[in-house]
Design a protein around this motif. Structure first.
Motif, PDB file in Angstrom:
ATOM      1  N   LYS A  48       0.827  -1.212   0.000  1.00 56.58           N
ATOM      2  CA  LYS A  48       0.000   0.000   0.000  1.00 56.58           C
ATOM      3  C   LYS A  48       0.859   1.259   0.000  1.00 56.58           C
ATOM      4  CE  LYS A  48      -1.837   1.218   3.926  1.00 56.58           C
ATOM      5  NZ  LYS A  48      -2.718   1.230   5.126  1.00 56.58           N
ATOM      6  N   ILE A  49       1.820   1.331   0.927  1.00 54.82           N
ATOM      7  CA  ILE A  49       2.596   2.571   1.028  1.00 54.82           C
ATOM      8  C   ILE A  49       3.598   2.696  -0.109  1.00 54.82           C
ATOM      9  CG2 ILE A  49       2.277   2.689   3.522  1.00 54.82           C
ATOM     10  CD1 ILE A  49       5.233   1.865   3.824  1.00 54.82           C
ATOM     11  N   THR A  50       4.064   1.567  -0.656  1.00 58.70           N
ATOM     12  CA  THR A  50       4.964   1.636  -1.814  1.00 58.70           C
ATOM     13  C   THR A  50       4.239   2.238  -3.007  1.00 58.70           C
ATOM     14  OG1 THR A  50       6.257  -0.268  -1.064  1.00 58.70           O
ATOM     15  CG2 THR A  50       6.385   0.294  -3.401  1.00 58.70           C
ATOM     16  N   PHE A  51       3.019   1.769  -3.241  1.00 64.15           N
ATOM     17  CA  PHE A  51       2.222   2.345  -4.335  1.00 64.15           C
ATOM     18  C   PHE A  51       1.962   3.825  -4.080  1.00 64.15           C
ATOM     19  CE2 PHE A  51      -2.009   3.699  -5.731  1.00 64.15           C
ATOM     20  CZ  PHE A  51      -1.847   3.597  -7.100  1.00 64.15           C
ATOM     21  N   ARG A  52       1.539   4.159  -2.860  1.00 63.92           N
ATOM     22  CA  ARG A  52       1.230   5.558  -2.524  1.00 63.92           C
ATOM     23  C   ARG A  52       2.450   6.454  -2.717  1.00 63.92           C
ATOM     24  NH1 ARG A  52       0.868   6.220   3.553  1.00 63.92           N
ATOM     25  NH2 ARG A  52       3.123   6.321   3.184  1.00 63.92           N
ATOM     26  N   ASP A  53       3.603   6.028  -2.206  1.00 64.70           N
ATOM     27  CA  ASP A  53       4.796   6.861  -2.287  1.00 64.70           C
ATOM     28  C   ASP A  53       5.288   7.002  -3.726  1.00 64.70           C
ATOM     29  OD1 ASP A  53       4.607   7.044   0.431  1.00 64.70           O
ATOM     30  OD2 ASP A  53       6.269   5.694   0.874  1.00 64.70           O
ATOM     31  N   ASN A  54       5.257   5.918  -4.490  1.00 68.34           N
ATOM     32  CA  ASN A  54       5.693   5.983  -5.888  1.00 68.34           C
ATOM     33  C   ASN A  54       4.797   6.908  -6.704  1.00 68.34           C
ATOM     34  OD1 ASN A  54       7.788   4.218  -5.406  1.00 68.34           O
ATOM     35  ND2 ASN A  54       6.714   2.409  -6.176  1.00 68.34           N
ATOM     36  N   LYS A  59      -2.966  10.315   0.238  1.00 67.11           N
ATOM     37  CA  LYS A  59      -3.790   9.325   0.930  1.00 67.11           C
ATOM     38  C   LYS A  59      -3.541   7.944   0.354  1.00 67.11           C
ATOM     39  CE  LYS A  59      -7.532  12.456   2.280  1.00 67.11           C
ATOM     40  NZ  LYS A  59      -9.000  12.693   2.244  1.00 67.11           N
ATOM     41  N   SER A  60      -3.696   6.947   1.206  1.00 66.55           N
ATOM     42  CA  SER A  60      -3.479   5.572   0.777  1.00 66.55           C
ATOM     43  C   SER A  60      -4.756   4.978   0.199  1.00 66.55           C
ATOM     44  CB  SER A  60      -3.015   4.705   1.966  1.00 66.55           C
ATOM     45  OG  SER A  60      -1.779   5.153   2.462  1.00 66.55           O
ATOM     46  N   ILE A  61      -4.588   4.051  -0.714  1.00 71.49           N
ATOM     47  CA  ILE A  61      -5.690   3.276  -1.274  1.00 71.49           C
ATOM     48  C   ILE A  61      -5.653   1.898  -0.620  1.00 71.49           C
ATOM     49  CG2 ILE A  61      -6.541   2.180  -3.387  1.00 71.49           C
ATOM     50  CD1 ILE A  61      -5.631   4.665  -4.897  1.00 71.49           C
ATOM     51  N   GLN A  62      -6.771   1.501  -0.031  1.00 74.03           N
ATOM     52  CA  GLN A  62      -6.814   0.324   0.836  1.00 74.03           C
ATOM     53  C   GLN A  62      -7.334  -0.906   0.087  1.00 74.03           C
ATOM     54  OE1 GLN A  62      -5.757   0.578   4.005  1.00 74.03           O
ATOM     55  NE2 GLN A  62      -5.692   2.794   4.264  1.00 74.03           N
ATOM     56  N   LEU A  63      -6.421  -1.741  -0.379  1.00 71.17           N
ATOM     57  CA  LEU A  63      -6.806  -3.016  -0.987  1.00 71.17           C
ATOM     58  C   LEU A  63      -6.572  -4.141   0.014  1.00 71.17           C
ATOM     59  CD1 LEU A  63      -5.293  -2.611  -4.583  1.00 71.17           C
ATOM     60  CD2 LEU A  63      -7.588  -2.002  -3.766  1.00 71.17           C
ATOM     61  N   THR A  64      -7.320  -5.222  -0.124  1.00 72.76           N
ATOM     62  CA  THR A  64      -7.264  -6.285   0.881  1.00 72.76           C
ATOM     63  C   THR A  64      -6.681  -7.592   0.344  1.00 72.76           C
ATOM     64  OG1 THR A  64      -9.536  -6.984   0.390  1.00 72.76           O
ATOM     65  CG2 THR A  64      -9.249  -5.318   2.105  1.00 72.76           C
TER      66      THR A  64
END
Length: 360
Positions: free
Chosen positions: A139-145, A150-155
């Motif tokens: 999640k945070i790798t995608f957000r930071d890149n 805000k983060s996108i919350q996948l499960t």
């Protein structure tokens, strides 16, 4: 992509009477690699612990020492008056924050009912191998890149690459449209505002996520968008979604850009059908009463001939549902089970015309 997942419980639980111990959580998560996140507004409710001073403060970060009360009251008064105070210093481990400096400011923010507080943040990344941690790091790798705030919350694991593909496709489209080079982060910002947020708004308003326990609105965004824009397989869900969400991502962007937020279309639509019933004549009156108590039943007619009743039903369905499944569930769960019902047959109207309708 959309199988059931059972989430792991958090390794440490919050206790209302005392703050979490940072070192205990750090060791449990094997968190040592740090990232300076700079200054940001942090949800007060996510500040759950303290660094080395858990004996000095209670669960609301009020001082257990007499001398601390005067300091707290002074800061409380300053906050009430709007006085600018320096940011607190926090360590972050996943979604939890631990106070390094600023306990009284956090306590005052809680007492005043503030939602957020400004903080300088150093994040420690969890290295303990678990499903929860793998999802968090993805999640945070995608957000930071992508440079998103805000983060996108996948499960589910290994799903963020679908979002990366959308951003890259949008990056190509923007470059061709504007005739300039567009960076991945610039494309991600535009994708987030003009594609992701409009579709997430539609999904949130529909209440669709209530039908998928354990899932998030972002899961449904991924499911709908990939099937609509990136899949060539025949659709397995309800008809009508193409009118709401075009098969081309950029066509959807253009459509939503022409609308104000309050003008966004609804992801639910009505489906009308008729149930033909044969019943035991001795149970007719009771069956009529039971059917007319059902909110979706709009009309009931007793007729002469090979059937006894015609019932008009109007159901509301989301655009991921199957008409046949929804009709079958209603008929079997509400009609066939009634004592005295011998048989049922359902009819779905095709072309409908009303006398007052203008001619096409």
């Amino acid at each position: 992509m959309f199988s059931n997942v059972k989430f792991l419980q958090k390794l440490t639980k919050r206790h209302p009477g005392k703050p979490q111990q940072f070192e205990q959580v750090r060791q449990a998560e094997n968190a040592s690699e740090t990232i300076d996140r700079g200054a940001a507004d942090v949800p007060v409710n996510n500040i759950s612990g303290t660094v080395g001073r858990y004996r000095d403060f209670d669960g609301e970060f009020r001082s257990r020492n007499r001398g601390g009360e005067a300091r707290f009251q002074h800061i409380l008064a300053a906050m009430r008056s709007g006085t600018s105070l320096p940011p607190v210093s926090l360590y972050q481990i996943k979604d939890d924050y631990f106070i390094l400096d600023g306990h009284h400011r956090v306590a005052a923010a809680r007492a005043l009912g503030r939602d957020t507080i400004n903080a300088r943040i150093v994040e420690l990344l969890p290295a303990k191998k678990s499903l929860e941690n793998q999802l968090y790091l993805e999640k945070i790798t995608f957000r930071d890149n992508a440079g998103l705030l805000k983060s996108i919350q996948l499960t589910e694991l290994d799903q963020y690459h679908h979002l990366e593909l959308q951003i890259k496709q949008h990056q190509t489209w923007l470059a061709e449209e504007k005739l300039i080079d567009v960076s991945y982060k610039q494309a991600a910002q535009d994708w987030y505002q003009t594609i992701y947020l409009p579709l997430v708004t539609l999904i949130s308003r529909s209440g669709l996520v209530d039908n998928f326990p354990g899932r998030t609105t972002d899961d449904l965004y991924l499911y709908i968008s990939t099937h609509q824009w990136n899949s060539s397989k025949p659709r397995q869900y309800g008809i009508g979604i193409d009118k709401l969400i075009p098969r081309d991502m950029e066509a959807f962007r253009k459509k939503m850009a022409e609308l104000k937020k309050h003008e966004y279309p609804d992801m639910k639509q009505d489906i009308t059908f008729f149930i033909l019933l044969n019943v035991d004549g001795r149970q007719e009156r009771r069956i009529i009463d039971k059917l007319m108590q059902l909110e979706p039943v709009r009309e009931l007619h007793s007729v002469h001939g090979s059937i006894d009743f015609i019932v008009k039903v109007v159901l509301s369905r989301d655009l991921l549902s199957s008409d046949a499944e929804l009709i079958s569930r209603f008929t079997h769960g509400n009609v066939r089970m009634l004592k005295g019902v011998i048989s049922t047959q359902t009819l779905i109207p095709g072309l409908s015309r009303y006398k007052d309708d203008p001619c096409p």
